[in-house]
Scaffold this motif. Structure first.
Motif: not given
Length: 282
Positions: A62, A64, A94, A97, A128, A217
């Motif tokens: 993640d 992002h 992910d 983003d 994402h 997540h």
């Protein structure tokens, strides 16, 4: 949303508005998002072959990129991961983003290529990654960077005659996860690690022959308050939010708090996290 959850989030939101003002707001936005925590975990099992004793796995998740997290910050993360000297690197979803709005460039590929692990680099889709028409471009980016996709599939990590199974699921929100398909190569004696972006899938995965589930997540909730905990987590990360969970006699779940942020650019009592897992043969 039940009454308890509603009251928790309402109270938490009020306290956030009151507490994240002034210095606290500055800390949550500018300071804590850059305070990386490295969480070390030991995994011991009689099913782990002796050849994998002291085998080191680094998980990150993640990032992002594009939402208050840039390539300069990611470059520092790459150096930190390489300095840990992992045998295996895992990314649990992910990467950026908003794939449809991200400025894709070669530098991101070059940084992913710089990540070094002699036994391989593997990744799975997050929500994402599939969102914003990102499915194909994420695949191409990781493919060029020498990462192997585990999408309802598995790879046998081999050392001599010894091995264990590393499996991965497609994303649960925007993909089509198939646990049985991901475990087709597994034999009864195989120690098995499964990557699943959404942690709450553990309640289903526990019925399959999986020893370790690694997820992301949730971002750990991003904003956590004393006595209240996380204020909000996305679907499929409402039950298992952060840290280690013993799901059954067989299955242990580890939920990574992620690197970047999404929705709101804050972290409060929830630092970004790398996981370092060391395997031990008992």
């Amino acid at each position: 949303m039940n009454r308890r959850t509603f009251l928790k989030r309402s109270l938490g939101s009020l306290l956030t508005l009151l507490g994240l003002s002034g210095g606290s707001y500055f800390y949550a936005r500018e300071i804590e998002p850059s305070l990386l925590t490295i969480t070390e975990e030991s995994i011991t099992s009689s099913q782990i072959p002796n050849a994998f004793n002291q085998f080191k796995i680094v998980q990150f998740s993640d990032t992002h990129l594009g939402f208050h997290y840039n390539l300069e910050q990611f470059e520092k993360l790459v150096s930190k991961i390489n300095n840990l000297e992992p045998d295996l690197i895992l990314f649990t979803g992910d990467l950026v983003d908003e794939p449809n709005n991200y400025h894709w460039n070669n530098k991101l590929i070059q940084l992913l290529q710089k990540l070094n692990a002699p036994e391989g680099k593997f990744w799975i889709y997050g929500n994402h990654d599939h969102g914003g028409y990102g499915t194909d471009i994420l695949y191409e980016t990781f493919e060029i960077a020498d990462f192997t996709l585990l999408q309802n599939s598995a790879s046998r990590i081999q050392r001599g005659d010894a091995s264990f199974i590393l499996a991965g699921l497609d994303d649960a929100m925007l993909g089509n996860p198939n646990i049985s398909q991901s475990l087709e190569e597994r034999t009864d004696s195989d120690f098995t690690i499964l990557l699943a972006h959404e942690p709450d899938l553990a309640d289903t995965i526990k019925d399959y022959p999986v020893d370790i589930q690694l997820s992301g997540h949730s971002h750990g909730g991003q904003v956590r308050l004393p006595f209240i905990g996380d204020l909000y987590t996305p679907a499929y990360a409402e039950k298992y939010v952060q840290g280690k969970y013993t799901i059954s006699d067989k299955l242990t779940l580890y939920v990574n708090s992620g690197i970047g942020t999404t929705r709101l650019p804050y972290r409060f009592f929830c630092r970004p996290e790398l996981h370092v897992f060391t395997l031990h043969s008992s």
